[in-house]
Write a protein that holds these residues in place. Structure first.
Motif, PDB file in Angstrom:
ATOM      1  N   PRO A  54       0.821  -1.224   0.000  1.00  0.00           N
ATOM      2  CA  PRO A  54       0.000   0.000   0.000  1.00  0.00           C
ATOM      3  C   PRO A  54       0.854   1.273   0.000  1.00  0.00           C
ATOM      4  O   PRO A  54       0.472   2.271  -0.603  1.00  0.00           O
ATOM      5  CB  PRO A  54      -0.829  -0.098   1.270  1.00  0.00           C
ATOM      6  N   ALA A  55       2.001   1.237   0.662  1.00  0.00           N
ATOM      7  CA  ALA A  55       2.876   2.414   0.666  1.00  0.00           C
ATOM      8  C   ALA A  55       3.361   2.722  -0.747  1.00  0.00           C
ATOM      9  O   ALA A  55       3.416   3.891  -1.153  1.00  0.00           O
ATOM     10  CB  ALA A  55       4.055   2.194   1.612  1.00  0.00           C
ATOM     11  N   ILE A  56       3.680   1.686  -1.508  1.00  0.00           N
ATOM     12  CA  ILE A  56       4.079   1.889  -2.906  1.00  0.00           C
ATOM     13  C   ILE A  56       2.919   2.489  -3.687  1.00  0.00           C
ATOM     14  O   ILE A  56       3.102   3.399  -4.501  1.00  0.00           O
ATOM     15  CB  ILE A  56       4.561   0.562  -3.534  1.00  0.00           C
ATOM     16  N   GLY A  57       1.706   2.001  -3.436  1.00  0.00           N
ATOM     17  CA  GLY A  57       0.519   2.557  -4.082  1.00  0.00           C
ATOM     18  C   GLY A  57       0.341   4.030  -3.771  1.00  0.00           C
ATOM     19  O   GLY A  57       0.035   4.830  -4.663  1.00  0.00           O
ATOM     20  N   VAL A  58       0.551   4.410  -2.519  1.00  0.00           N
ATOM     21  CA  VAL A  58       0.436   5.819  -2.124  1.00  0.00           C
ATOM     22  C   VAL A  58       1.482   6.650  -2.849  1.00  0.00           C
ATOM     23  O   VAL A  58       1.195   7.770  -3.309  1.00  0.00           O
ATOM     24  CB  VAL A  58       0.545   5.971  -0.594  1.00  0.00           C
ATOM     25  N   LEU A  59       2.692   6.128  -2.974  1.00  0.00           N
ATOM     26  CA  LEU A  59       3.738   6.871  -3.687  1.00  0.00           C
ATOM     27  C   LEU A  59       3.357   7.106  -5.147  1.00  0.00           C
ATOM     28  O   LEU A  59       3.586   8.198  -5.683  1.00  0.00           O
ATOM     29  CB  LEU A  59       5.074   6.133  -3.604  1.00  0.00           C
ATOM     30  N   PHE A  60       2.751   6.118  -5.793  1.00  0.00           N
ATOM     31  CA  PHE A  60       2.309   6.289  -7.179  1.00  0.00           C
ATOM     32  C   PHE A  60       1.191   7.330  -7.275  1.00  0.00           C
ATOM     33  O   PHE A  60       1.174   8.129  -8.208  1.00  0.00           O
ATOM     34  CB  PHE A  60       1.862   4.954  -7.788  1.00  0.00           C
ATOM     35  N   VAL A  61       0.284   7.312  -6.307  1.00  0.00           N
ATOM     36  CA  VAL A  61      -0.796   8.312  -6.298  1.00  0.00           C
ATOM     37  C   VAL A  61      -0.213   9.708  -6.131  1.00  0.00           C
ATOM     38  O   VAL A  61      -0.595  10.645  -6.834  1.00  0.00           O
ATOM     39  CB  VAL A  61      -1.831   7.999  -5.198  1.00  0.00           C
ATOM     40  N   ILE A  62       0.740   9.853  -5.231  1.00  0.00           N
ATOM     41  CA  ILE A  62       1.367  11.160  -4.998  1.00  0.00           C
ATOM     42  C   ILE A  62       2.111  11.624  -6.251  1.00  0.00           C
ATOM     43  O   ILE A  62       2.022  12.789  -6.637  1.00  0.00           O
ATOM     44  CB  ILE A  62       2.297  11.103  -3.768  1.00  0.00           C
ATOM     45  N   LYS A  63       2.824  10.702  -6.899  1.00  0.00           N
ATOM     46  CA  LYS A  63       3.540  11.058  -8.136  1.00  0.00           C
ATOM     47  C   LYS A  63       2.560  11.540  -9.201  1.00  0.00           C
ATOM     48  O   LYS A  63       2.804  12.532  -9.881  1.00  0.00           O
ATOM     49  CB  LYS A  63       4.327   9.849  -8.633  1.00  0.00           C
TER      50      LYS A  63
END
Length: 157
Positions: A54-63
């Motif tokens: 999920p942290a990787i998912g959040v990073l993609f959303v932020i990007k």
């Protein structure tokens, strides 16, 4: 004046809230997996995966949010300068532009980039033309080019 809150922003905010709730709720399970005295060798790995993915998912959303913000900023700047073209292409009942008309219109924006490839404004207009033609992959790639060029500033003469 246009509202700064739209459906996409509300959706993204809700997504981030759900992700935060997930991380808090799953935290207990993760802690249990990491500190369990069980002889399950994969329990700590599962616990880490429950947090990392999920942290990787959040990073993609932020990007993606940063990309959208930067793109909107460049389009707004062109609009403020009066350089955005009129949206007078024929539309389908769905609201999408008629593909053939968008493809015909595309050529002028491509030629502008070919004539002056160092001007980020031309790249923004080309990205918008790609989007109208339905080629979102090239639209995003072209907009990234415009963002990078705008950040660097004007080239020295």
């Amino acid at each position: 004046m246009r509202s700064r809150v739209n459906g996409a922003r509300i959706g993204i905010i809700l997504l981030l809230i759900v992700m935060a709730i997930y991380l808090v709720a799953i935290g207990q399970i993760v802690w249990g997996l990491l500190t369990s005295g069980d002889k399950l060798w994969f329990a700590p790995l599962m616990g880490i995966a429950l947090v990392v993915f999920p942290a990787i998912g959040v990073l993609f959303v932020i990007k993606d949010l940063r990309f959208v913000h930067q793109s909107n900023r460049l389009v707004a700047q062109l609009e403020a300068e009066g350089e955005l073209p009129e949206d007078d292409l024929p539309k389908l009942p769905s609201g999408r532009t008629v593909r053939e008309a968008a493809d015909d219109d595309f050529e002028q924006w491509k030629q502008r980039v070919e004539q002056d490839p160092n001007e980020w404004r031309n790249w923004v207009l080309l990205a918008l033309a790609y989007r109208e033609s339905g080629d979102t992959v090239r639209a995003r790639r072209t907009m990234r080019q415009a963002i990078a060029m705008e950040r660097k500033g004007p080239l020295p003469l």
